[in-house]
Design a protein around this motif. Sequence first.
Motif, PDB file in Angstrom:
ATOM      1  N   ARG A   1       9.559  -1.493  10.108  1.00  0.00           N
ATOM      2  CA  ARG A   1      10.532  -1.201  11.165  1.00  0.00           C
ATOM      3  C   ARG A   1      10.906   0.275  11.134  1.00  0.00           C
ATOM      4  O   ARG A   1      11.042   0.879  10.074  1.00  0.00           O
ATOM      5  CB  ARG A   1      11.788  -2.040  10.957  1.00  0.00           C
ATOM      6  N   THR A   2      11.084   0.842  12.312  1.00  0.00           N
ATOM      7  CA  THR A   2      11.399   2.261  12.419  1.00  0.00           C
ATOM      8  C   THR A   2      12.790   2.583  11.876  1.00  0.00           C
ATOM      9  O   THR A   2      13.003   3.627  11.267  1.00  0.00           O
ATOM     10  CB  THR A   2      11.291   2.702  13.888  1.00  0.00           C
ATOM     11  N   ASP A   3      13.743   1.689  12.065  1.00  0.00           N
ATOM     12  CA  ASP A   3      15.112   1.961  11.622  1.00  0.00           C
ATOM     13  C   ASP A   3      15.303   1.801  10.121  1.00  0.00           C
ATOM     14  O   ASP A   3      16.341   2.183   9.581  1.00  0.00           O
ATOM     15  CB  ASP A   3      16.096   1.073  12.380  1.00  0.00           C
ATOM     16  N   ALA A   4      14.318   1.269   9.415  1.00  0.00           N
ATOM     17  CA  ALA A   4      14.448   1.097   7.966  1.00  0.00           C
ATOM     18  C   ALA A   4      14.263   2.416   7.219  1.00  0.00           C
ATOM     19  O   ALA A   4      14.806   2.587   6.130  1.00  0.00           O
ATOM     20  CB  ALA A   4      13.434   0.073   7.470  1.00  0.00           C
ATOM     21  N   PHE A   5      13.531   3.343   7.779  1.00  0.00           N
ATOM     22  CA  PHE A   5      13.268   4.611   7.089  1.00  0.00           C
ATOM     23  C   PHE A   5      14.535   5.455   6.938  1.00  0.00           C
ATOM     24  O   PHE A   5      14.821   5.932   5.836  1.00  0.00           O
ATOM     25  CB  PHE A   5      12.160   5.385   7.804  1.00  0.00           C
ATOM     26  N   PRO A   6      15.335   5.672   8.003  1.00  0.00           N
ATOM     27  CA  PRO A   6      16.587   6.407   7.788  1.00  0.00           C
ATOM     28  C   PRO A   6      17.578   5.638   6.914  1.00  0.00           C
ATOM     29  O   PRO A   6      18.416   6.247   6.242  1.00  0.00           O
ATOM     30  CB  PRO A   6      17.158   6.591   9.196  1.00  0.00           C
ATOM     31  N   ALA A   7      17.473   4.326   6.891  1.00  0.00           N
ATOM     32  CA  ALA A   7      18.398   3.521   6.091  1.00  0.00           C
ATOM     33  C   ALA A   7      18.206   3.752   4.599  1.00  0.00           C
ATOM     34  O   ALA A   7      19.164   3.627   3.830  1.00  0.00           O
ATOM     35  CB  ALA A   7      18.214   2.044   6.410  1.00  0.00           C
ATOM     36  N   ILE A   8      17.000   4.101   4.184  1.00  0.00           N
ATOM     37  CA  ILE A   8      16.774   4.352   2.763  1.00  0.00           C
ATOM     38  C   ILE A   8      16.840   5.840   2.426  1.00  0.00           C
ATOM     39  O   ILE A   8      16.658   6.226   1.275  1.00  0.00           O
ATOM     40  CB  ILE A   8      15.418   3.777   2.299  1.00  0.00           C
ATOM     41  N   GLY A   9      17.113   6.676   3.432  1.00  0.00           N
ATOM     42  CA  GLY A   9      17.304   8.104   3.195  1.00  0.00           C
ATOM     43  C   GLY A   9      16.020   8.878   2.984  1.00  0.00           C
ATOM     44  O   GLY A   9      15.973   9.781   2.154  1.00  0.00           O
ATOM     45  N   THR A  10      15.001   8.546   3.718  1.00  0.00           N
ATOM     46  CA  THR A  10      13.733   9.256   3.604  1.00  0.00           C
ATOM     47  C   THR A  10      13.334   9.825   4.957  1.00  0.00           C
ATOM     48  O   THR A  10      14.088   9.732   5.921  1.00  0.00           O
ATOM     49  CB  THR A  10      12.635   8.320   3.063  1.00  0.00           C
ATOM     50  N   MET A  11      12.163  10.417   5.028  1.00  0.00           N
ATOM     51  CA  MET A  11      11.683  10.966   6.292  1.00  0.00           C
ATOM     52  C   MET A  11      11.437   9.836   7.285  1.00  0.00           C
ATOM     53  O   MET A  11      11.334   8.675   6.899  1.00  0.00           O
ATOM     54  CB  MET A  11      10.379  11.739   6.055  1.00  0.00           C
ATOM     55  N   SER A  12      11.309  10.204   8.547  1.00  0.00           N
ATOM     56  CA  SER A  12      11.123   9.176   9.574  1.00  0.00           C
ATOM     57  C   SER A  12       9.734   8.558   9.475  1.00  0.00           C
ATOM     58  O   SER A  12       8.837   9.072   8.808  1.00  0.00           O
ATOM     59  CB  SER A  12      11.316   9.793  10.960  1.00  0.00           C
ATOM     60  N   LYS A  13       9.591   7.447  10.163  1.00  0.00           N
ATOM     61  CA  LYS A  13       8.323   6.730  10.153  1.00  0.00           C
ATOM     62  C   LYS A  13       7.203   7.576  10.731  1.00  0.00           C
ATOM     63  O   LYS A  13       6.083   7.573  10.211  1.00  0.00           O
ATOM     64  CB  LYS A  13       8.468   5.427  10.946  1.00  0.00           C
TER      65      LYS A  13
END
Length: 108
Positions: A39-51
């Motif tokens: 999921r695209t929104d999971a990447f900012p949720a873990i504090g990393t670069m975007s998908k």
Amino acid sequence: MVSAVPIFYAQVENYISIVVWIFCLVLGAAAFLHCVVQRTDAFPAIGTMSKSIWLALIGGGELLTAISPNLGLGYLGIFPLIACGIFAVYLLDIRPALRDAVDGHGSW
């Protein structure tokens, strides 16, 4: 003068390089496919670069790994080794964090 290096040293080195190169290609394909289905929104949720940035890094690394022998750099030039590091960072650091963020519970 007697040489301590066997005659077939170059062949063995070439075969090992090909095996490691194929391993890097498979590692990159696994990382890319895993990144595509997340999921695209999971990447900012873990504090990393975007998908999209991860897809560009992994896809570019996979492309450079695939064409490295054709560029005259050999099977294990600098590009495949850097790309293999990118794949390893994604699979060993980002993938578990994404799994924890999406599932809501970790492997503990």
